[in-house]
Design a protein around this motif. Sequence first.
Motif, mmCIF file in Angstrom:
data_model
loop_
_atom_site.group_PDB
_atom_site.id
_atom_site.type_symbol
_atom_site.label_atom_id
_atom_site.label_comp_id
_atom_site.label_asym_id
_atom_site.label_seq_id
_atom_site.Cartn_x
_atom_site.Cartn_y
_atom_site.Cartn_z
ATOM 1 N N SER A 121 8.899 9.891 -7.254
ATOM 2 C CA SER A 121 10.044 10.592 -8.011
ATOM 3 C C SER A 121 9.289 10.976 -9.370
ATOM 4 N N GLY A 122 8.738 11.264 -10.215
ATOM 5 C CA GLY A 122 8.102 11.425 -11.243
ATOM 6 C C GLY A 122 7.815 10.610 -12.445
ATOM 7 N N ASP A 123 8.572 9.361 -12.067
ATOM 8 C CA ASP A 123 8.596 8.474 -13.360
ATOM 9 C C ASP A 123 7.993 7.110 -12.745
ATOM 10 N N ASP A 124 6.715 7.335 -12.674
ATOM 11 C CA ASP A 124 5.756 5.999 -12.132
ATOM 12 C C ASP A 124 5.431 5.274 -13.426
ATOM 13 N N ASP A 125 5.926 3.961 -13.264
ATOM 14 C CA ASP A 125 5.668 3.183 -14.660
ATOM 15 C C ASP A 125 4.480 2.503 -14.651
ATOM 16 N N GLY A 126 3.307 2.851 -13.713
ATOM 17 C CA GLY A 126 1.976 2.554 -13.782
ATOM 18 C C GLY A 126 1.886 1.283 -13.362
ATOM 19 N N ALA A 127 2.642 0.709 -12.738
ATOM 20 C CA ALA A 127 2.442 -0.943 -12.278
ATOM 21 C C ALA A 127 1.865 -0.738 -10.893
ATOM 22 N N GLY A 128 2.083 0.355 -10.226
ATOM 23 C CA GLY A 128 1.681 0.431 -8.779
ATOM 24 C C GLY A 128 2.626 -0.438 -7.791
ATOM 25 N N LEU A 135 -28.412 0.531 -13.428
ATOM 26 C CA LEU A 135 -26.793 -0.193 -13.618
ATOM 27 C C LEU A 135 -26.402 -0.189 -14.871
ATOM 28 N N GLY A 136 -27.010 -0.279 -15.898
ATOM 29 C CA GLY A 136 -26.655 -0.217 -17.280
ATOM 30 C C GLY A 136 -25.935 1.336 -17.599
ATOM 31 N N SER A 137 -26.876 2.548 -16.920
ATOM 32 C CA SER A 137 -26.449 3.686 -17.340
ATOM 33 C C SER A 137 -25.320 4.382 -16.408
ATOM 34 N N SER A 138 -25.485 3.716 -15.147
ATOM 35 C CA SER A 138 -24.540 4.465 -14.243
ATOM 36 C C SER A 138 -23.574 3.315 -13.732
ATOM 37 N N PRO A 139 -22.488 3.092 -14.421
ATOM 38 C CA PRO A 139 -21.650 2.181 -13.853
ATOM 39 C C PRO A 139 -20.934 2.500 -12.400
ATOM 40 N N ALA A 140 -20.482 1.508 -11.696
ATOM 41 C CA ALA A 140 -19.862 1.781 -10.303
ATOM 42 C C ALA A 140 -18.712 2.682 -10.601
ATOM 43 N N PRO A 141 -18.451 3.607 -9.828
ATOM 44 C CA PRO A 141 -17.281 4.565 -9.810
ATOM 45 C C PRO A 141 -16.159 3.572 -9.964
ATOM 46 N N ALA A 142 -15.010 4.158 -10.772
ATOM 47 C CA ALA A 142 -13.698 3.395 -10.816
ATOM 48 C C ALA A 142 -12.957 3.548 -9.561
ATOM 49 N N PRO A 143 -11.964 2.538 -9.295
ATOM 50 C CA PRO A 143 -11.495 2.857 -8.125
ATOM 51 C C PRO A 143 -10.393 3.955 -8.205
ATOM 52 N N ALA A 144 -9.990 4.329 -6.977
ATOM 53 C CA ALA A 144 -9.112 5.661 -6.961
ATOM 54 C C ALA A 144 -7.870 5.273 -7.462
ATOM 55 N N PRO A 145 -7.029 6.143 -8.290
ATOM 56 C CA PRO A 145 -5.778 5.622 -8.727
ATOM 57 C C PRO A 145 -4.872 5.490 -7.537
ATOM 58 N N ALA A 146 -3.773 4.634 -7.603
ATOM 59 C CA ALA A 146 -2.763 4.349 -6.660
ATOM 60 C C ALA A 146 -1.993 5.731 -6.650
ATOM 61 N N PRO A 147 -1.457 6.009 -5.391
ATOM 62 C CA PRO A 147 -0.506 7.240 -5.424
ATOM 63 C C PRO A 147 0.553 7.342 -6.263
ATOM 64 N N ALA A 148 1.023 8.304 -7.020
ATOM 65 C CA ALA A 148 2.043 8.506 -7.769
ATOM 66 C C ALA A 148 3.356 8.144 -7.168
ATOM 67 N N SER A 149 4.437 7.783 -7.727
ATOM 68 C CA SER A 149 5.763 7.555 -7.299
ATOM 69 C C SER A 149 6.241 8.875 -6.903
ATOM 70 N N LEU A 177 7.250 -3.936 -3.616
ATOM 71 C CA LEU A 177 8.154 -3.149 -4.751
ATOM 72 C C LEU A 177 7.672 -1.980 -5.215
ATOM 73 N N THR A 178 7.837 -0.725 -4.663
ATOM 74 C CA THR A 178 7.303 0.439 -5.372
ATOM 75 C C THR A 178 7.662 0.914 -6.691
ATOM 76 N N PRO A 179 6.942 2.018 -7.508
ATOM 77 C CA PRO A 179 7.480 2.363 -8.633
ATOM 78 C C PRO A 179 8.770 3.089 -8.446
ATOM 79 N N GLN A 180 9.132 3.823 -7.333
ATOM 80 C CA GLN A 180 10.319 4.264 -7.084
ATOM 81 C C GLN A 180 11.384 3.459 -6.915
ATOM 82 N N ASP A 181 11.391 2.185 -6.429
ATOM 83 C CA ASP A 181 11.956 1.161 -6.173
ATOM 84 C C ASP A 181 12.440 0.521 -7.889
ATOM 85 N N ARG A 182 11.509 0.467 -8.612
ATOM 86 C CA ARG A 182 11.831 0.043 -9.737
ATOM 87 C C ARG A 182 12.685 1.098 -10.534
ATOM 88 N N GLU A 183 12.189 2.124 -10.646
ATOM 89 C CA GLU A 183 12.799 3.379 -11.134
ATOM 90 C C GLU A 183 14.518 3.359 -10.715
#
Length: 252
Positions: free
Chosen positions: A63-70, A47-61, A79-85
């Motif tokens: 539009s191309g200006d994803d603010d990273g908040a998902g 467990l110490g040497s092989s941490p659990a895999p990170a969750p898959a990143p959320a789909p990008a917006s 409320l999507t990244p495209q909405d906020r943009e």
Amino acid sequence: MSVASRHVMGTGIVIGALALTLIALLIPVRSFGGAAATAAPAAGSALGSSPAPAPAPAPASASGDDDGAGLMNTAFGPLTPQDREFVRKVRLAGLWELPAGRQAQERGTRASVRTAGEHLVEGHAELDRRVLEVGQALGVELPDRPSGQQQAWLDQLDRAQGATYERLFVQLLRRAHGKVFTLVAQVRAQTRNSVVRELATDANATVLDHIAVLEASGLVDFEGLADGPPTAVPPTAAPPAAAPPTDIRPRK
């Protein structure tokens, strides 16, 4: 054999049997205990040497200006990244188109250019009021100054004079409205947030009004709308006849 001897022998047999039984019980306990003790560190090491895999990143917006908040849940729907943009871009539009419209009202020599400036001021004053309410309701941080590109456009207008100024004003604003019109339509069609949908409806009416009144000036170079930033037409070029002023107003 005497009775006492038989008792001693019987006692010895019983004690021997108990000893054998105890030995038989202890051997498996030690064996399994040792295995468990060995396995535990091994599992901890893995467990110490092989941490659990990170969750898959959320789909990008889209539009191309994803603010990273998902994707965010709000009282008005997702409320999507495209909405906020979109909300931020509505605010940005007002930050440079309002001063550009006021300037056209003051510096325009053609009635059609002054009319376009009036529409920009009225339309974006109302839209800016709405977007500030939406930003507060949805917790979206909004810009308080034009982008670098927008400020550069305002600087261009400040330097231009006469007929060159009017043609540059119309071309800059018509091109900007054409670009944002596509985003407005996309958000209006796709958003699941009721507040963003209402803002997109208002923005759609305002942007379309501004496109129409800018085109009514007769100064739009349609061939120059798609490729590269608009440039001023040399003063020596004969300006086309101005179309009569329109009385198009943004929807209240």
